[in-house]
Each structure stands twice: as C-alpha cells, then as structure tokens.
Write a protein that holds these residues in place. Structure first.
Motif, mmCIF file in Angstrom:
data_model
loop_
_atom_site.group_PDB
_atom_site.id
_atom_site.type_symbol
_atom_site.label_atom_id
_atom_site.label_comp_id
_atom_site.label_asym_id
_atom_site.label_seq_id
_atom_site.Cartn_x
_atom_site.Cartn_y
_atom_site.Cartn_z
ATOM 1 N N MET A 1 3.375 50.892 112.186
ATOM 2 C CA MET A 1 4.824 51.034 111.981
ATOM 3 C C MET A 1 5.446 50.042 113.062
ATOM 4 N N GLU A 133 12.963 53.487 105.202
ATOM 5 C CA GLU A 133 11.957 53.859 105.932
ATOM 6 C C GLU A 133 11.690 55.378 105.727
ATOM 7 N N THR A 135 11.726 59.013 106.645
ATOM 8 C CA THR A 135 11.673 59.804 107.962
ATOM 9 C C THR A 135 10.422 59.506 108.795
ATOM 10 N N SER A 136 9.797 58.388 108.361
ATOM 11 C CA SER A 136 8.382 57.763 108.970
ATOM 12 C C SER A 136 8.598 57.732 110.647
ATOM 13 N N TRP A 137 9.917 57.373 111.088
ATOM 14 C CA TRP A 137 10.192 57.163 112.316
ATOM 15 C C TRP A 137 9.751 58.300 113.014
ATOM 16 N N ARG A 139 7.031 59.898 113.324
ATOM 17 C CA ARG A 139 5.922 59.936 113.712
ATOM 18 C C ARG A 139 5.733 59.127 115.046
ATOM 19 N N PRO A 214 0.518 62.899 112.378
ATOM 20 C CA PRO A 214 1.709 63.365 112.099
ATOM 21 C C PRO A 214 1.843 64.900 112.443
#
Length: 227
Positions: A1, A133, A135-137, A139, A214
């Motif tokens: 990321m 992006e 909601t991958s932030w 993680r 996650p």
C-alpha cells in the motif's frame, strides 16, 4: 500500500482538487440561504424571502444540470431547499428555514464519535472515494489513526458551528442564524482541508510495505486509534 501522498489514482493532488472544487461550489450552494437571509433582513416578509429562496434554489438546480453535474446531487439540493421552505411556511417562523441544516449538524455531532470509535473516520471514507482507494486504508494502522486525527479537526469545526447555531435557533434570531449558516459549508470545507494536512503530517514517510492481516484490529477503540 502506497503512502498517503501517492494514492492512486490522483493521490493527494486529487484530494486537493476536490476540496478546491468544493470551496468553489460552496458559493453556489449557499445562494438560496444567502438570498433568504438578506431578503428577510431587509423586508421582514417571510413570503418574499421564501419566494426568492425557492426561485434561487430552482436556478441552482438548473445550473447544475447545465453543467452536467450528477442529477441525484442536484435533486438532493433542490429537495433540501424545498423542505426548508415548507417548514418555514407551515410554521410561519423564518428560523425554521434553517432547521434541516441544524438537524444535520446535530446528527453528525452524535454519530461521528461512534464512527471514530470503530475506526471509520468519515474523512478517510471521503478520501477513499475521491482517490478510488476505497476503504483499503483501514488495513494500515498508521493511516487509520492518521485519518482519525485528521477528522477530529473536521469534528471540532462541526461542534463550533453547532454551538453557535443552536442558541440562535432557540432564541429565534433568524438573520443571525442565516449568516452563520452561509459560512457553515465554508467551515466544513476548510476543516476537511486542514484535516487532510493533519493526516499527511501524521502519516509522514510511513509506507505500508509489510502485508497487514485485514482481520486484525480493524475496529480499535478510539483511545487506541488516536494514540
């Protein structure tokens, strides 16, 4: 990321562009409120003020369609203006024209701490939508905490606005309340911009090079999140 400054697509530049667009559109969004407040202050005639506000709202709706903005967004804007007009007309009290905005600020004041507690800062959700992006932030623990810190700035602005609006509403000061309401979206946009800068500073040079499970700590308590 990737780090916050390099989010794809567009990254930090996309966020700054979106905020600038929001600031420009604020001048259009507040036109019905400004027209209502100014007209009522000059004439003290609720009917005249409502006529101007609704006419202006319809004009903004058409402008949004001409500019090919999302139809749903334009309809929501027009619906809010109509609800404001109906509330003021049915009660005969100009101060009720601003009730929907007051309720919205009140709801956000109550809901935001819950979202922060569970690790869902609205600022992060908004940035994810802007950059693509998603909601991958979430993680990344560092970025999640940074978004919470950033949104606390936005939340402070919302609390400040509500603390000024509520006494004015309860005391029936429609003109003063309208003046505050005109600056409300500007305060929100500036708060979002400042919150974004706080987020970037909190992230610093951090890079999420190590895979993060996650399933671990996706919803930490608020006191752990902002630490």
């Amino acid at each position: 990321m990737a780090p916050a400054a390099d989010l794809a697509p567009g990254g930090a530049g996309a966020v700054r562009t979106a905020v600038r667009k929001r600031l420009r559109s604020t001048l259009i969004d507040v036109t019905p409120v400004f027209g209502f407040t100014l007209t009522f202050a000059l004439t003290h005639q609720l009917g005249v003020a409502l006529t101007l506000a609704l006419t202006t709202g319809a004009g903004v709706f058409l402008l949004r369609l001409v500019r090919r903005e999302p139809v749903r967004q334009a309809l929501v804007f027009l619906a809010v203006v109509c609800v404001q007009g109906v509330l003021a007309a049915r009660t005969g009290d100009a101060v009720n024209f601003f009730l929907p905005h007051l309720v919205l600020h009140g709801v956000m004041t109550v809901v935001t701490p819950v979202l922060l507690w569970f690790g869902w800062p609205p600022l992060g959700v908004l940035v994810g939508l802007i950059t693509g992006e998603g909601t991958s932030w979430r993680r990344c623990t560092v970025r999640r905490r940074a978004f919470v810190k950033g949104h606390l700035v936005v939340y402070a602005g919302n609390l400040l606005t509500l603390s000024v609006q509520l006494p004015l509403f309860l005391s029936g000061q429609a003109v003063a309340l309208g003046t505050v309401d005109v600056f409300g979206p500007l305060v929100l946009a500036l708060g979002a911009l400042l919150g974004w800068r706080v987020h970037l500073r909190a992230v610093g040079t951090h890079r999420c090079d190590t895979p993060v499970d996650p399933g671990l700590a996706l919803s930490p308590p608020l006191e752990r999140t902002v630490r």
